[in-house]
Design an enzyme around this catalytic site. Structure first.
Site, PDB file in Angstrom:
ATOM      1  NE  ARG A  52      27.463  57.033  21.969  1.00  0.00           N
ATOM      2  CZ  ARG A  52      28.019  57.553  23.056  1.00  0.00           C
ATOM      3  NH1 ARG A  52      27.746  58.798  23.404  1.00  0.00           N
ATOM      4  NH2 ARG A  52      28.810  56.828  23.819  1.00  0.00           N
ATOM      5  CG  HIS A 100      26.850  65.765  21.756  1.00  0.00           C
ATOM      6  ND1 HIS A 100      25.506  65.462  21.639  1.00  0.00           N
ATOM      7  CD2 HIS A 100      27.336  64.937  22.710  1.00  0.00           C
ATOM      8  CE1 HIS A 100      25.202  64.504  22.482  1.00  0.00           C
ATOM      9  NE2 HIS A 100      26.280  64.154  23.140  1.00  0.00           N
ATOM     10  CG  ASP A 101      27.825  61.746  21.392  1.00  0.00           C
ATOM     11  OD1 ASP A 101      28.915  62.302  21.631  1.00  0.00           O
ATOM     12  OD2 ASP A 101      27.124  61.234  22.279  1.00  0.00           O
ATOM     13  CG  HIS A 130      33.707  61.169  20.001  1.00  0.00           C
ATOM     14  ND1 HIS A 130      34.194  61.008  21.285  1.00  0.00           N
ATOM     15  CD2 HIS A 130      32.644  61.998  20.112  1.00  0.00           C
ATOM     16  CE1 HIS A 130      33.448  61.705  22.121  1.00  0.00           C
ATOM     17  NE2 HIS A 130      32.509  62.313  21.446  1.00  0.00           N
ATOM     18  CE1 TYR A 236      27.404  59.363  31.004  1.00  0.00           C
ATOM     19  CE2 TYR A 236      27.676  61.239  29.547  1.00  0.00           C
ATOM     20  CZ  TYR A 236      28.142  60.453  30.582  1.00  0.00           C
ATOM     21  OH  TYR A 236      29.335  60.750  31.191  1.00  0.00           O
ATOM     22  CG  ASP A 240      23.831  55.294  29.772  1.00  0.00           C
ATOM     23  OD1 ASP A 240      23.185  55.276  28.710  1.00  0.00           O
ATOM     24  OD2 ASP A 240      25.026  55.645  29.830  1.00  0.00           O
ATOM     25  CG  ASN A 279      19.065  67.187  42.152  1.00  0.00           C
ATOM     26  OD1 ASN A 279      18.850  65.974  42.101  1.00  0.00           O
ATOM     27  ND2 ASN A 279      18.765  67.996  41.144  1.00  0.00           N
ATOM     28  CG  HIS A 297      30.082  44.136  34.743  1.00  0.00           C
ATOM     29  ND1 HIS A 297      30.549  42.905  34.341  1.00  0.00           N
ATOM     30  CD2 HIS A 297      29.102  43.884  35.651  1.00  0.00           C
ATOM     31  CE1 HIS A 297      29.893  41.947  34.963  1.00  0.00           C
ATOM     32  NE2 HIS A 297      29.000  42.525  35.770  1.00  0.00           N
TER      33      HIS A 297
END
Length: 363
Positions: A52, A100-101, A130, A236, A240, A279, A297
């Protein structure tokens, strides 16, 4: 303190404001180095071990970039009663993107989506998020750093509202001590209801903050509740995909260059030209791909469920510090504050080792 430049693997050189440097140097922010962005997915995709920490810095960079682009375009716009974006508001966007995280727990969303619900009491109506912990940590940070050379008290509240808007339900719910007769008197007449409907025709969603009523576009940069197009996702998605080894076609820097603040009815919102539609479609398709191939997954979900079970079983004995009495007598009793700061890393390693041994005892 001067601004610093760091090299990010996704966005390249990033210049950080001195206030952001102060925030990054706090223990609350440094803990993000040990919070994995994708939880247990790294056990399926070995390269997905990013944290993070770097995501927060990337989000701050994109928030500043989009804010500056919108500020420049608004300055060139020949339109009466147009909103403006000040330099201080751009700094607030940068800080909000950075923080923010802050409140994420171990393994990120595994903690609040799988672990916390296991301990939810029947009477609890509101689920823990959170963002709640983020605001608490943000309060702690601003108590321990110097910030009034750049911001004022109202700017701190603005930053908090950018991260999490005030709960609309709490504002709508009447007081428990309210008299039922007073409720009847407060009911609007038919004409008042009609006027409210006419006003809401030009309002895409309810505003809970005075600044949001004047400049709703600022609240669409970090966490966009209107259409989910925001810089948090842009970072992200790109980060990611890079760490997972997945290909994507979405170019967020193009979207930043083409973003405009446009008047819709009586409000000004962030909009994009028709040439940008494909886009943005790639952005949502990237999100779909990430959920299908990584986030959901089956093996990764199974791993996260097992980690959650381990957390549940270790909940009563996995304490920080794990053995408070031994921690105080053996470590802190013989150490001054300066010595503790010097040997802090060694103590953290020993505490983590104690936690691992306690966790092993559970099984």
């Amino acid at each position: 303190m001067e601004a610093k430049i760091i090299n990010d693997p996704i966005w390249g050189p990033i210049e950080l404001h001195p206030l952001c440097i102060r925030i990054i140097d706090t223990p609350q922010f440094q803990r993000l180095r040990y919070i994995k962005q994708l939880g247990g997915i790294s056990l399926v995709y070995p390269g997905a071990c990013h944290c993070r920490f770097e995501h927060s810095i990337g989000t701050s960079y994109l928030a500043r970039s989009l804010g500056l682009e919108l500020q420049k375009n608004l300055a060139m716009l020949d339109e009466p009663n147009k909103p403006d974006i000040t330099d201080k508001e751009i700094l607030c966007l940068e800080v909000a993107g950075l923080c923010h995280d802050l409140g994420h727990g171990p393994f990120s969303h595994l903690f609040d989506q799988l672990f916390i619900p296991k301990f939810k009491k029947p009477g609890d109506q509101k689920a823990w998020e959170h963002e709640d912990a983020t605001l608490n940590m943000l309060n702690s940070i601003f108590k321990n750093i110097t910030w009034n050379d750049y911001l004022e008290d109202e700017d701190i509240e603005f930053i908090k509202n950018l991260i999490k808007k005030p709960d609309e339900k709490e504002q709508k719910n009447p007081s428990l001590n309210e008299n039922p007769d007073e409720k009847e008197q407060k009911k609007p007449s038919l004409n008042e209801k009609t006027d409210e409907k006419e006003q809401k025709k030009h309002c895409l969603y309810e505003k809970t903050d005075e600044k949001e009523q004047k400049k709703p576009s600022l609240y669409e940069i970090i966490a966009n509740g209107l259409n989910k197009i925001d810089v948090d996702k842009w970072d992200y998605f790109s980060r990611d995909c890079h760490m997972l080894g997945l290909h994507h076609n979405f170019q967020c820097k193009r979207s930043i260059k083409l973003a405009r603040v446009v008047k819709h009815g009586k409000e000004w919102h962030i909009s994009y030209p028709k040439s940008e539609y494909y886009n943005l479609f790639d952005m949502f398709y990237t999100r779909y791909t990430l959920y299908r191939q990584a986030y959901h997954h089956p093996v990764a979900k199974a791993v996260e469920m097992m980690i959650t079970d381990a957390f549940v079983k270790a909940n009563k004995c996995l304490l920080f510090p794990p053995n408070k009495q031994r921690y105080q007598t053996c470590y802190l009793k013989h150490l001054s504050k300066n010595t503790y700061d010097f040997f802090g890393r060694k103590l953290e390693v020993e505490i983590c080792w104690d936690c691992i041994k306690n966790l092993a005892r559970v099984f």
